[in-house]
Design an enzyme around this catalytic site. Structure first.
Site, mmCIF file in Angstrom:
data_model
loop_
_atom_site.group_PDB
_atom_site.id
_atom_site.type_symbol
_atom_site.label_atom_id
_atom_site.label_comp_id
_atom_site.label_asym_id
_atom_site.label_seq_id
_atom_site.Cartn_x
_atom_site.Cartn_y
_atom_site.Cartn_z
ATOM 1 N N HIS A 95 -37.582 -10.593 -21.281
ATOM 2 C CA HIS A 95 -37.781 -11.051 -22.667
ATOM 3 C C HIS A 95 -39.274 -11.234 -22.904
ATOM 4 O O HIS A 95 -40.006 -11.661 -22.015
ATOM 5 C CB HIS A 95 -37.059 -12.397 -22.883
ATOM 6 C CG HIS A 95 -36.820 -12.696 -24.328
ATOM 7 N ND1 HIS A 95 -37.789 -13.251 -25.124
ATOM 8 C CD2 HIS A 95 -35.741 -12.480 -25.115
ATOM 9 C CE1 HIS A 95 -37.310 -13.381 -26.348
ATOM 10 N NE2 HIS A 95 -36.077 -12.917 -26.381
ATOM 11 N N ASP A 133 -28.341 -11.060 -24.230
ATOM 12 C CA ASP A 133 -27.487 -9.859 -24.270
ATOM 13 C C ASP A 133 -26.744 -9.590 -22.974
ATOM 14 O O ASP A 133 -25.853 -8.737 -22.941
ATOM 15 C CB ASP A 133 -28.350 -8.640 -24.627
ATOM 16 C CG ASP A 133 -28.851 -8.734 -26.054
ATOM 17 O OD1 ASP A 133 -30.075 -8.689 -26.264
ATOM 18 O OD2 ASP A 133 -28.013 -8.917 -26.949
HETATM 19 C C1 SDX Z 1 -33.361 -9.392 -27.713
HETATM 20 O O1 SDX Z 1 -37.716 -11.012 -29.323
HETATM 21 C C2 SDX Z 1 -36.593 -11.603 -29.345
HETATM 22 O O2 SDX Z 1 -36.518 -12.808 -29.560
HETATM 23 C C3 SDX Z 1 -35.365 -10.711 -29.165
HETATM 24 C C4 SDX Z 1 -34.042 -11.401 -29.031
HETATM 25 C C5 SDX Z 1 -33.616 -12.063 -30.319
HETATM 26 O O3 SDX Z 1 -32.780 -12.980 -30.252
HETATM 27 O O4 SDX Z 1 -34.046 -11.594 -31.410
HETATM 28 O O5 SDX Z 1 -34.093 -12.380 -28.002
HETATM 29 C C6 SDX Z 1 -32.921 -10.415 -28.700
HETATM 30 O O6 SDX Z 1 -33.825 -8.354 -28.111
HETATM 31 C C7 SDX Z 1 -33.285 -9.736 -26.232
HETATM 32 C C8 SDX Z 1 -33.920 -8.620 -25.339
HETATM 33 C C9 SDX Z 1 -32.876 -7.533 -25.161
HETATM 34 N N1 SDX Z 1 -33.423 -6.351 -24.507
HETATM 35 C C10 SDX Z 1 -33.071 -6.015 -23.249
HETATM 36 O O7 SDX Z 1 -32.322 -6.697 -22.521
HETATM 37 C C11 SDX Z 1 -33.611 -4.659 -22.819
HETATM 38 C C12 SDX Z 1 -34.211 -4.782 -21.413
HETATM 39 N N2 SDX Z 1 -35.395 -5.605 -21.487
HETATM 40 C C13 SDX Z 1 -36.686 -4.928 -21.615
HETATM 41 O O8 SDX Z 1 -36.657 -3.745 -22.347
HETATM 42 C C14 SDX Z 1 -37.842 -5.899 -21.870
HETATM 43 O O9 SDX Z 1 -37.657 -6.964 -21.032
HETATM 44 C C15 SDX Z 1 -38.088 -6.418 -23.278
HETATM 45 C C16 SDX Z 1 -38.211 -5.309 -24.264
HETATM 46 C C17 SDX Z 1 -36.989 -7.320 -23.679
HETATM 47 C C18 SDX Z 1 -39.388 -7.219 -23.237
HETATM 48 O O10 SDX Z 1 -40.391 -6.307 -22.936
HETATM 49 P P1 SDX Z 1 -41.943 -6.754 -22.839
HETATM 50 O O11 SDX Z 1 -42.099 -8.191 -23.136
HETATM 51 O O12 SDX Z 1 -42.745 -5.764 -23.642
HETATM 52 O O13 SDX Z 1 -42.247 -6.635 -21.324
HETATM 53 P P2 SDX Z 1 -42.593 -5.277 -20.586
HETATM 54 O O14 SDX Z 1 -41.670 -4.175 -21.030
HETATM 55 O O15 SDX Z 1 -44.055 -5.059 -20.690
HETATM 56 O O16 SDX Z 1 -42.168 -5.663 -19.091
HETATM 57 C C19 SDX Z 1 -43.047 -6.367 -18.224
HETATM 58 C C20 SDX Z 1 -42.724 -5.812 -16.839
HETATM 59 C C21 SDX Z 1 -42.834 -4.297 -16.755
HETATM 60 O O17 SDX Z 1 -43.112 -3.973 -15.393
HETATM 61 P P3 SDX Z 1 -44.650 -3.663 -14.930
HETATM 62 O O18 SDX Z 1 -45.145 -2.563 -15.880
HETATM 63 O O19 SDX Z 1 -45.398 -4.952 -15.113
HETATM 64 O O20 SDX Z 1 -44.543 -3.210 -13.488
HETATM 65 O O21 SDX Z 1 -41.335 -6.106 -16.519
HETATM 66 C C22 SDX Z 1 -40.629 -4.883 -16.389
HETATM 67 C C23 SDX Z 1 -41.449 -3.807 -17.073
HETATM 68 O O22 SDX Z 1 -41.171 -2.539 -16.487
HETATM 69 N N3 SDX Z 1 -39.344 -5.088 -17.072
HETATM 70 C C24 SDX Z 1 -38.160 -4.689 -16.623
HETATM 71 C C25 SDX Z 1 -37.232 -5.144 -17.563
HETATM 72 N N4 SDX Z 1 -37.862 -5.787 -18.545
HETATM 73 C C26 SDX Z 1 -39.173 -5.743 -18.253
HETATM 74 N N5 SDX Z 1 -37.822 -4.003 -15.508
HETATM 75 C C27 SDX Z 1 -36.500 -3.757 -15.366
HETATM 76 N N6 SDX Z 1 -35.546 -4.171 -16.208
HETATM 77 C C28 SDX Z 1 -35.867 -4.857 -17.319
HETATM 78 N N7 SDX Z 1 -34.916 -5.251 -18.151
#
Ligand code: SDX
Length: 437
Positions: free
Chosen positions: A312, A370
């Site tokens: 998140h 989720d």
């Molecule tokens: C919702 O914003 C809100 O409030 C949203 C929400 C709401 O109520 O409105 O809470 C609802 O959208 C919840 C989130 C649902 N999405 C997911 O579950 C999809 C999986 N999660 C990711 O796509 C990600 O965690 C995000 C999009 C939610 C957040 O992404 P960020 O903050 O841009 O973080 P990032 O992608 O830069 O990740 C940081 C690191 C990365 O690794 P490095 O490049 O540092 O090596 O963490 C890794 C990412 O690759 N990472 C994950 C991951 N989420 C982040 N690796 C594996 N699985 C994941 N789910």
């Protein structure tokens, strides 16, 4: 907000240093007011993805990502989920206070008496294929609502804004259920005013004209809690879209349709559908024994595989909604005698393994709202492709409350970000010399 102090920004090229006011809110990080930065220094800030940007001032929802805390108008989500229902939460988000008994009755009556949609909306649906994704149908139908309600589109009128909010909160369950019935080829069920908001939705989804449908109270309460947990969440992607669309003066139905479109993405509200499909894939390939292999894929950057329902932008601790969703899953599966639901057992095992794995610990990746919501919705009989529609139904009140807060702000301006341009500098089209003769 009150000015606390000033930050001084100095530049290496002799540009005069600039003082920027620092403001504090009630709780949470301070902000640095950069509104005069471009005018005074001919420079923009650069923040793609808004990692460090507060786009507005708001009094509606507060999230502490480190503590894993979520407050609606100051009330902790855990207490609202336990002591209130969704319509009380809607009243709170819209008005700033929980309703007293009379206000609650009046609000419920207003919502109940707006649950029907214009009969011509049923013809509008006929244009879709039966196998269209329900979110495509929902985006279309909510946008189309503005074609029916010309009497409440003056957004400068607080009464019109309130009527539009009531209409949207009231009609979303009807529209979501219509999208589902259309995909099933079943007749639409009209709202039944004697039922509560969530019971009415369950009946419109699962009832048929062939027999009486009496919703199960435990399942209705579980659904109502799911709606509370999803009602608002500060300036997330879809809420920011609604605010930006609203800043141009677009009507509230068009703004909510834009929010629904944004929520659909798998990185946002589409994650509940993606998370359940992920669990189903792991289950199909062998279940718990295959978790290690799946986690290895997630950790391999080239695989482009994410652990859906984890991570998140704000929560760097456990999403408080995920905890409540896991409890709700337990309750619903227990009520339905599905104690040994394989997907729930798999999800709990996957969560345990991930939370002990350095890759996730280092990146502060925890289950978000989720991760478990698909399991409980599936147990409630809601098909996977409808999960994000339920999220949109619940979030409509948050979107319209945030939209209303923005429109009522006398300093509100159209949102218009700038950019760092790295394309071609000015150049001329090469005109081939005219052939002689
Ligand atoms: C919702 O914003 C809100 O409030 C949203 C929400 C709401 O109520 O409105 O809470 C609802 O959208 C919840 C989130 C649902 N999405 C997911 O579950 C999809 C999986 N999660 C990711 O796509 C990600 O965690 C995000 C999009 C939610 C957040 O992404 P960020 O903050 O841009 O973080 P990032 O992608 O830069 O990740 C940081 C690191 C990365 O690794 P490095 O490049 O540092 O090596 O963490 C890794 C990412 O690759 N990472 C994950 C991951 N989420 C982040 N690796 C594996 N699985 C994941 N789910």
């Amino acid at each position: 907000m009150k000015e606390q102090s000033k930050a001084t920004l100095s530049f290496p090229d002799g540009t005069a240093p600039i003082e920027l006011p620092i403001y504090s809110g009630t709780i949470g990080p301070q902000v640095i007011d950069i509104r005069k930065l471009y005018a005074q220094t001919d420079r923009f800030t650069f923040d793609p993805g808004f990692m460090s940007t507060a786009a507005c001032e708001s009094k509606i929802t507060y999230i502490d990502g480190d503590k894993g805390e979520l407050l609606y108008r100051g009330y902790p989500i855990e207490q609202l989920a336990e002591h209130c229902d969704y319509l009380q939460t809607c009243y709170l988000l819209l008005n700033g206070e929980l309703p007293d008994d009379e206000q609650r009755r009046d609000f419920e009556n207003r919502v109940t008496n707006h649950t029907m949609v214009h009969e011509q909306m049923t013809r509008f649906l006929q244009g879709f294929r039966r196998d269209a994704h329900p979110m495509a149908v929902l985006v279309g139908m909510v946008g189309a609502l503005s074609a029916f309600y010309h009497d409440s589109l003056d957004i400068s009128d607080p009464e019109h804004r309130f009527v539009s909010a009531i209409r949207l909160i009231a009609k979303m369950p009807t529209l979501v259920a219509m999208a589902y019935k259309y995909s099933m080829g079943q007749p639409f069920m009209y709202p039944l005013n004697r039922l509560s908001y969530s019971a009415n939705f369950m009946r419109m989804m699962f009832g048929t004209p062939c027999e009486d449908y009496e919703p199960n109270d435990v399942l209705v309460r579980a659904l109502d809690r799911i709606l509370i947990l999803h009602a608002d969440h500060e300036q997330n992607a879809s809420t920011s879209t609604v605010r930006l669309a609203g800043s141009s003066g677009a009507n509230p139905f068009a703004c909510i349709a834009a929010g629904i479109a944004t929520l659909w993405g798998p990185a946002h509200g589409g994650a509940n559908e993606a998370s359940l499909l992920m669990l189903r894939d792991i289950q199909r390939e062998g279940g718990v024994e295959r978790i290690g292999e799946f986690i290895a894929k997630v950790k391999d950057k080239h695989s482009n595989v994410k652990l859906m329902g984890f991570g998140h932008r704000v929560y760097k601790n456990y999403d408080p909604r995920a905890k409540l969703m896991r409890e709700t899953s337990h309750e619903v599966l227990g009520e339905l005698g599905l104690h040994d639901d394989p997907l729930f057992a798999l999800a709990m095992k996957l969560e345990k393994i991930a939370l002990e794995d350095d890759y996730f610990v280092q990146r502060k990746l925890y289950p978000n709202v989720d991760f478990y919501s698909g399991i409980v919705q599936k147990a409630l009989g809601i098909p996977t492709e409808m999960f994000t529609c339920i999220f949109a139904l619940a979030r409509t009140v948050g979107w319209i409350a945030q939209w209303g807060e923005m429109i009522a702000d006398p300093d509100q301006k159209i949102g218009r970000p700038r950019q760092l341009y790295t394309g071609h500098a000015r150049r001329d089209v090469r005109v081939p010399a005219k052939r002689k003769g």
